[in-house]
Enzyme design. Structure first.
Site, PDB file in Angstrom:
ATOM      1  N   ASN A   1       0.829  -1.206   0.000  1.00  0.00           N
ATOM      2  CA  ASN A   1       0.000   0.000   0.000  1.00  0.00           C
ATOM      3  C   ASN A   1       0.863   1.255   0.000  1.00  0.00           C
ATOM      4  OD1 ASN A   1      -2.051  -1.795   0.180  1.00  0.00           O
ATOM      5  ND2 ASN A   1      -2.501  -1.436   2.342  1.00  0.00           N
ATOM      6  N   VAL A   2       0.366   2.266  -0.725  1.00  0.00           N
ATOM      7  CA  VAL A   2       1.103   3.522  -0.789  1.00  0.00           C
ATOM      8  C   VAL A   2       0.518   4.555   0.179  1.00  0.00           C
ATOM      9  CG1 VAL A   2       1.940   3.095  -3.126  1.00  0.00           C
ATOM     10  CG2 VAL A   2      -0.256   4.262  -2.827  1.00  0.00           C
TER      11      VAL A   2
ATOM     12  N   HIS B   1       5.910  -0.700  -2.640  1.00  0.00           N
ATOM     13  CA  HIS B   1       5.418  -0.040  -3.850  1.00  0.00           C
ATOM     14  C   HIS B   1       5.481   1.485  -3.732  1.00  0.00           C
ATOM     15  CE1 HIS B   1       2.982  -3.810  -5.316  1.00  0.00           C
ATOM     16  NE2 HIS B   1       4.276  -3.928  -5.477  1.00  0.00           N
TER      17      HIS B   1
ATOM     18  N   CYS C   1      12.846  13.374  -7.034  1.00  0.00           N
ATOM     19  CA  CYS C   1      13.364  14.228  -8.100  1.00  0.00           C
ATOM     20  C   CYS C   1      14.130  13.371  -9.102  1.00  0.00           C
ATOM     21  CB  CYS C   1      14.274  15.317  -7.524  1.00  0.00           C
ATOM     22  SG  CYS C   1      14.933  16.385  -8.808  1.00  0.00           S
TER      23      CYS C   1
ATOM     24  N   CYS D   1      11.826  21.058  -6.934  1.00  0.00           N
ATOM     25  CA  CYS D   1      12.461  20.139  -5.979  1.00  0.00           C
ATOM     26  C   CYS D   1      13.123  20.953  -4.871  1.00  0.00           C
ATOM     27  CB  CYS D   1      13.498  19.278  -6.701  1.00  0.00           C
ATOM     28  SG  CYS D   1      14.481  18.294  -5.547  1.00  0.00           S
TER      29      CYS D   1
ATOM     30  N   GLY E   1      -5.272  -9.031   3.156  1.00  0.00           N
ATOM     31  CA  GLY E   1      -5.942  -8.091   2.253  1.00  0.00           C
ATOM     32  C   GLY E   1      -5.273  -7.886   0.918  1.00  0.00           C
TER      33      GLY E   1
ATOM     34  N   ASN F   1      -8.049 -12.728   4.703  1.00  0.00           N
ATOM     35  CA  ASN F   1      -8.574 -11.983   3.555  1.00  0.00           C
ATOM     36  C   ASN F   1     -10.092 -12.119   3.511  1.00  0.00           C
ATOM     37  OD1 ASN F   1      -7.617 -10.330   1.397  1.00  0.00           O
ATOM     38  ND2 ASN F   1      -8.116 -11.925  -0.086  1.00  0.00           N
TER      39      ASN F   1
ATOM     40  N   GLU G   1     -11.733 -13.032   0.951  1.00  0.00           N
ATOM     41  CA  GLU G   1     -12.048 -14.228   0.147  1.00  0.00           C
ATOM     42  C   GLU G   1     -10.729 -14.897  -0.222  1.00  0.00           C
ATOM     43  OE1 GLU G   1     -13.927 -12.155  -3.060  1.00  0.00           O
ATOM     44  OE2 GLU G   1     -12.010 -11.470  -3.832  1.00  0.00           O
TER      45      GLU G   1
ATOM     46  N   ALA H   1     -11.103  -7.422   7.417  1.00  0.00           N
ATOM     47  CA  ALA H   1      -9.819  -7.237   8.096  1.00  0.00           C
ATOM     48  C   ALA H   1      -9.994  -6.681   9.512  1.00  0.00           C
ATOM     49  CB  ALA H   1      -8.936  -6.307   7.272  1.00  0.00           C
TER      50      ALA H   1
HETATM   51  P1  OAD Z   1      -6.302  -5.906  -4.824  1.00  0.00           P
HETATM   52  O1  OAD Z   1      -7.367  -4.900  -5.074  1.00  0.00           O
HETATM   53  O2  OAD Z   1      -5.770  -6.677  -5.997  1.00  0.00           O
HETATM   54  O3  OAD Z   1      -6.817  -6.983  -3.752  1.00  0.00           O
HETATM   55  C1  OAD Z   1      -7.451  -6.586  -2.552  1.00  0.00           C
HETATM   56  C2  OAD Z   1      -7.814  -7.821  -1.769  1.00  0.00           C
HETATM   57  O4  OAD Z   1      -8.349  -7.402  -0.541  1.00  0.00           O
HETATM   58  C3  OAD Z   1      -8.842  -8.739  -2.437  1.00  0.00           C
HETATM   59  O5  OAD Z   1      -8.438 -10.098  -2.365  1.00  0.00           O
HETATM   60  C4  OAD Z   1     -10.106  -8.516  -1.588  1.00  0.00           C
HETATM   61  O6  OAD Z   1     -10.902  -9.681  -1.468  1.00  0.00           O
HETATM   62  C5  OAD Z   1      -9.515  -8.143  -0.247  1.00  0.00           C
HETATM   63  N1  OAD Z   1     -10.391  -7.297   0.575  1.00  0.00           N
HETATM   64  C6  OAD Z   1     -11.235  -6.320   0.174  1.00  0.00           C
HETATM   65  N2  OAD Z   1     -11.853  -5.756   1.229  1.00  0.00           N
HETATM   66  C7  OAD Z   1     -11.364  -6.371   2.332  1.00  0.00           C
HETATM   67  C8  OAD Z   1     -11.603  -6.238   3.740  1.00  0.00           C
HETATM   68  N3  OAD Z   1     -12.460  -5.328   4.227  1.00  0.00           N
HETATM   69  N4  OAD Z   1     -10.929  -7.055   4.581  1.00  0.00           N
HETATM   70  C9  OAD Z   1     -10.062  -7.979   4.114  1.00  0.00           C
HETATM   71  N5  OAD Z   1      -9.791  -8.145   2.800  1.00  0.00           N
HETATM   72  C10 OAD Z   1     -10.423  -7.349   1.923  1.00  0.00           C
HETATM   73  O7  OAD Z   1      -5.134  -5.136  -4.037  1.00  0.00           O
HETATM   74  P2  OAD Z   1      -3.609  -5.593  -3.829  1.00  0.00           P
HETATM   75  O8  OAD Z   1      -3.492  -7.065  -3.721  1.00  0.00           O
HETATM   76  O9  OAD Z   1      -3.077  -4.761  -2.731  1.00  0.00           O
HETATM   77  O10 OAD Z   1       0.274  -1.796  -7.213  1.00  0.00           O
HETATM   78  O11 OAD Z   1      -2.956  -5.112  -5.184  1.00  0.00           O
HETATM   79  C11 OAD Z   1      -1.576  -5.263  -5.372  1.00  0.00           C
HETATM   80  C12 OAD Z   1      -1.010  -4.126  -6.195  1.00  0.00           C
HETATM   81  O12 OAD Z   1      -1.764  -3.992  -7.406  1.00  0.00           O
HETATM   82  C13 OAD Z   1      -1.136  -2.765  -5.550  1.00  0.00           C
HETATM   83  O13 OAD Z   1      -0.104  -2.480  -4.640  1.00  0.00           O
HETATM   84  C14 OAD Z   1      -1.075  -1.844  -6.736  1.00  0.00           C
HETATM   85  C15 OAD Z   1      -1.992  -2.578  -7.648  1.00  0.00           C
HETATM   86  O14 OAD Z   1      -1.855  -2.347  -9.001  1.00  0.00           O
HETATM   87  C16 OAD Z   1       0.778  -0.678  -7.772  1.00  0.00           C
HETATM   88  O15 OAD Z   1       0.112   0.325  -7.941  1.00  0.00           O
HETATM   89  C17 OAD Z   1       2.216  -0.786  -8.159  1.00  0.00           C
END
Ligand code: OAD
Length: 235
Positions: A92-93, A109, A117, A136, A176, A202, A204, A220
């Site tokens: 997460n950012v 990430h 810069c 900058c 998550g 998670n 799911e 979560a």
């Molecule tokens: P995703 O959106 O791909 O996945 C989010 C996950 O969180 C899914 O499996 C959901 O089921 C779960 N979820 C949603 N709500 C939830 C809750 N309340 N409690 C628990 N789980 C929950 O997000 P990421 O896996 O983080 O990268 O995505 C990975 C990367 O893809 C990100 O860091 C980003 C993106 O493109 C960049 O931007 C470089």
């Protein structure tokens, strides 16, 4: 005597969902509303920096409006109370882990609250809008700041330290994340190869769900504090 000497936790957008931030791949998620090829690649930034800045400015402003939730606080509590080491690797950012109190934290990430810069390489704290004309603070040049975000096609941050942590970990917890973006999606396999117990928390089953020896599905804010409480009780 603690059960686990080195706990490594990987988090994704799902941990921040209940704080009010969109995930990427769920229904209505960020990559359903926007085309990532227009926004999250170095080529997209070279083509249309204004558009990319605008996207991240909106997200930076959103993060300011939300607060950490019970899952972020539970991980900070684990780091504080656990007898062994606890490291959080986040995709997460946003800044919700650090605002909740996590200290041993790697933003693989990047971070919305920083701008880098491209001339001098300095990474600056950046809390407001970033524009093409922004200057900058380090080298005083304008036009060369970019969000300190890892885009598709770029190498994530802290990879060496992450590999060291994974090779030493005896408990790996994934929270998550959909498990669809590498290298993070491969961490569970690496941890398992090094003999760690693997746990998925998670909403799911994720793409890599078969690689986890234990899984709890739910929100979560409910399942993370519950699981953390069991770990703290074992100490
Ligand atoms: P995703 O959106 O791909 O996945 C989010 C996950 O969180 C899914 O499996 C959901 O089921 C779960 N979820 C949603 N709500 C939830 C809750 N309340 N409690 C628990 N789980 C929950 O997000 P990421 O896996 O983080 O990268 O995505 C990975 C990367 O893809 C990100 O860091 C980003 C993106 O493109 C960049 O931007 C470089």
């Amino acid at each position: 005597m603690t059960l686990y000497k080195n706990i490594v936790i990987l988090t994704g957008a799902g941990i921040s969902a209940e704080s009010g931030l969109d995930t990427f791949r769920d229904k209505g998620g960020i990559w359903e509303k926007y085309d990532l090829m227009d926004l999250a690649t170095p080529e997209a930034f070279a083509r249309n920096p204004e558009l990319v800045h605008e996207f991240y400015n909106i997200r930076r402003a959103e993060v300011k409006k939300v607060d950490p939730n019970a899952a972020h606080y539970a991980l900070a509590r684990l780091e504080e109370k656990h007898q062994g080491n606890v490291a959080v690797i986040t995709q997460n950012v946003d800044s919700l882990h650090e605002r909740a109190g996590s200290r041993n934290l790697m933003h693989m990430h990047g971070e919305l609250n920083k701008a880098r810069c491209m001339t001098c390489g300095h990474v600056n704290i950046w809390l407001d809008d970033l524009l093409r004309t922004s200057i900058c603070p380090s080298c005083n040049k304008s036009g060369n700041l970019r969000p300190h975000i890892v885009w598709f096609g770029e190498i994530p941050f802290h990879i060496e330290e992450i590999n060291d942590r994974l090779s030493a970990c005896d408990l790996f917890i994934s929270i998550g994340t959909s498990g669809s973006v590498y290298p993070a999606a491969g961490f569970v396999q690496a941890a398992q190869n090094f003999g760690a117990e693997t746990v998925e928390l998670n909403l799911e089953p994720s793409d890599g769900t078969n690689l986890f020896s234990i899984a709890h599905y739910g929100k979560a804010t409910e399942i993370v504090p519950e699981y953390v409480a069991t770990l703290i009780r074992q100490d």
